[in-house]
Design a protein around this motif. Structure first.
Motif, PDB file in Angstrom:
ATOM      1  N   GLY A  82     -34.210  22.532  43.439  1.00 17.51           N
ATOM      2  CA  GLY A  82     -35.546  22.767  44.364  1.00 17.51           C
ATOM      3  C   GLY A  82     -35.419  23.521  44.985  1.00 17.51           C
ATOM      4  N   ALA A  83     -34.286  23.182  46.172  1.00 23.29           N
ATOM      5  CA  ALA A  83     -34.378  24.427  47.419  1.00 23.29           C
ATOM      6  C   ALA A  83     -33.915  25.666  46.846  1.00 23.29           C
ATOM      7  CB  ALA A  83     -32.759  23.849  48.342  1.00 23.29           C
ATOM      8  N   ILE A  84     -33.487  25.696  45.776  1.00 23.94           N
ATOM      9  CA  ILE A  84     -32.791  26.993  45.397  1.00 23.94           C
ATOM     10  C   ILE A  84     -34.221  28.058  45.302  1.00 23.94           C
ATOM     11  CG2 ILE A  84     -32.056  29.076  44.119  1.00 23.94           C
ATOM     12  CD1 ILE A  84     -29.379  26.894  43.953  1.00 23.94           C
ATOM     13  N   ALA A  85     -34.959  27.481  44.513  1.00 18.81           N
ATOM     14  CA  ALA A  85     -36.501  27.883  43.863  1.00 18.81           C
ATOM     15  C   ALA A  85     -37.720  27.660  45.034  1.00 18.81           C
ATOM     16  CB  ALA A  85     -37.471  26.804  42.311  1.00 18.81           C
ATOM     17  N   ALA A  86     -37.617  27.280  45.585  1.00 17.22           N
ATOM     18  CA  ALA A  86     -38.643  27.092  46.796  1.00 17.22           C
ATOM     19  C   ALA A  86     -37.467  28.689  47.691  1.00 17.22           C
ATOM     20  CB  ALA A  86     -38.478  26.087  47.749  1.00 17.22           C
TER      21      ALA A  86
ATOM     22  N   LEU B  45     -39.893  41.621  41.897  1.00 17.36           N
ATOM     23  CA  LEU B  45     -41.287  41.577  42.778  1.00 17.36           C
ATOM     24  C   LEU B  45     -41.631  40.555  42.848  1.00 17.36           C
ATOM     25  CD1 LEU B  45     -41.195  45.462  41.479  1.00 17.36           C
ATOM     26  CD2 LEU B  45     -40.223  44.056  43.649  1.00 17.36           C
ATOM     27  N   LYS B  46     -42.324  39.696  43.696  1.00 13.11           N
ATOM     28  CA  LYS B  46     -43.199  38.905  44.257  1.00 13.11           C
ATOM     29  C   LYS B  46     -44.404  40.033  44.367  1.00 13.11           C
ATOM     30  CE  LYS B  46     -40.685  36.212  46.219  1.00 13.11           C
ATOM     31  NZ  LYS B  46     -40.598  35.350  47.629  1.00 13.11           N
ATOM     32  N   VAL B  47     -45.064  39.321  42.672  1.00 13.32           N
ATOM     33  CA  VAL B  47     -46.984  39.976  43.637  1.00 13.32           C
ATOM     34  C   VAL B  47     -48.445  38.699  42.485  1.00 13.32           C
ATOM     35  CG1 VAL B  47     -45.945  42.461  40.889  1.00 13.32           C
ATOM     36  CG2 VAL B  47     -46.218  40.185  40.199  1.00 13.32           C
ATOM     37  N   PRO B  48     -49.388  39.589  43.339  1.00 21.54           N
ATOM     38  CA  PRO B  48     -50.221  38.032  43.147  1.00 21.54           C
ATOM     39  C   PRO B  48     -50.665  38.253  41.877  1.00 21.54           C
ATOM     40  CG  PRO B  48     -50.771  40.388  44.390  1.00 21.54           C
ATOM     41  CD  PRO B  48     -49.729  41.511  43.431  1.00 21.54           C
TER      42      PRO B  48
ATOM     43  N   GLY C 290     -39.066  31.735  46.023  1.00 21.00           N
ATOM     44  CA  GLY C 290     -40.630  31.912  45.006  1.00 21.00           C
ATOM     45  C   GLY C 290     -40.277  31.893  43.636  1.00 21.00           C
ATOM     46  N   MET C 291     -39.301  30.693  42.832  1.00 21.04           N
ATOM     47  CA  MET C 291     -39.477  30.963  41.983  1.00 21.04           C
ATOM     48  C   MET C 291     -39.729  28.846  41.047  1.00 21.04           C
ATOM     49  SD  MET C 291     -36.047  33.595  41.477  1.00 21.04           S
ATOM     50  CE  MET C 291     -35.436  33.203  39.759  1.00 21.04           C
ATOM     51  N   GLY C 292     -40.278  29.002  39.839  1.00 22.09           N
ATOM     52  CA  GLY C 292     -40.084  27.649  39.817  1.00 22.09           C
ATOM     53  C   GLY C 292     -38.547  26.525  39.554  1.00 22.09           C
TER      54      GLY C 292
END
Lengths: 203, 203
Positions: free
Chosen positions: B33-37, A179-182, B40-42
């Motif tokens: 980096g592309a997977i992370a982007a 889940l993406k959360v603020p 939405g992860m580091g």
């Protein structure tokens, strides 16, 4: 709880508590070794676990039994009641509603929500399954900050967004998605399959 | 799985896998980096997670997309099928039977067991709920080593002893008790209330 306690330690605290309460005389001292022996656990482990609470053990003397009980109860929040809601009243959601274990930690499930009209306005274990349209009002009225998500993976993010919009800032997520959360919202995931997969790697 | 992977990493591997499989062209390179982007992860996190698999990333080039897919699938055991059973067909047990997520990890629930005659000889999600008296035979026939315990706390130890006696050597335990098992048997506990309590401490 001041310090971040590992979940494995936290889930042993009610075990110690139940054992201590089962003793006939709590107006005496008890050592970590005696607790460990009674529960078939390691003494070092018991001492580490109890160190998360405010209880002070003394070398060769141990803990005052009554004080240790109070310290564990305080740590577990047995004396306060924290309201929580369950989102999704399918098999898992209903199982959690019937599950008595939350009380051990001072958590009270005040309502559940589902978008299926066949499920709403019914009760499971004295907890009402409300319509999703009622969520904002119920969450505000009970000042709920804690929610459990038990909906299918495909709608979990949408449900999470709704909950965060209603003021929820701590989410226990059973849906197998990230889940993406603020910022400021905490999520813990319980991925049953991942836990089983870890076990399977040890066979 | 050679190395002990944290459950948080393990539960992200199917997320990477789904993303990689969603790409139109897998006959190309892709960087962490592309997977992370995309997810939405580091980037560091992604690289650490993927390092548990046999995939070899190259500096400035990344991974061969197809090889990375194969490495994750191999790690997750998608190519083998491991049989497992569920003990206790109450709300939680039935929810797990309906839960599709085990397949992501190559785990196949072959049967469930319950001691309530009203529940047995019925099917949930094509899985049969068998009588407890059938357990030894079913477990032996399917060569099952993995079991999920979803029975009430009061009978969990007894059920666990039965399962171990039938050859089970890995147990995922939902009952809020600490199970005693002989050496060589692995137990993982999922204490829902303890997880919720940890969240509540962060509010």
């Amino acid at each position: 709880m001041k310090q971040q306690i590992p979940v494995t330690s936290l889930q042993r605290l009610p075990v110690y508590l139940n054992y201590l309460k089962s003793l006939e005389n709590t107006d005496r001292n008890i050592s970590s070794g005696a607790i460990a022996a009674a529960l078939g656990m390691g003494e070092v482990l018991v001492r580490k676990d109890l160190a998360y609470t405010s209880a002070q053990g003394k070398t060769r003397i141990g803990y005052r039994c009554g004080e240790l009980i109070s310290a564990i109860e305080e740590y577990l929040g047995c004396n306060r009641v924290l309201p929580a809601v369950i989102f999704g009243a399918g098999g898992l959601g209903r199982a959690l509603m019937s599950y008595g274990g939350f009380k051990n930690y001072g958590i009270n499930i005040v309502a559940a929500f589902d978008n299926d009209p066949d499920k709403t306005d019914k009760f499971v274990a004295d907890i009402r399954i409300c319509r999703v349209s009622e969520a904002a009002e119920v969450i505000r009225r009970h000042n709920v900050k804690l929610a459990v998500i038990c909906v299918p993976a495909s709608v979990a993010q949408e449900v999470c967004d709704t909950l965060v919009g209603c003021g929820i800032c701590a989410v226990l997520n059973f849906a197998p998605v990230l889940l993406k959360v603020p910022e400021g919202v905490n999520v813990r995931n319980i991925d049953v399959a991942a836990n089983l997969a870890i076990l399977s790697s040890q066979i």
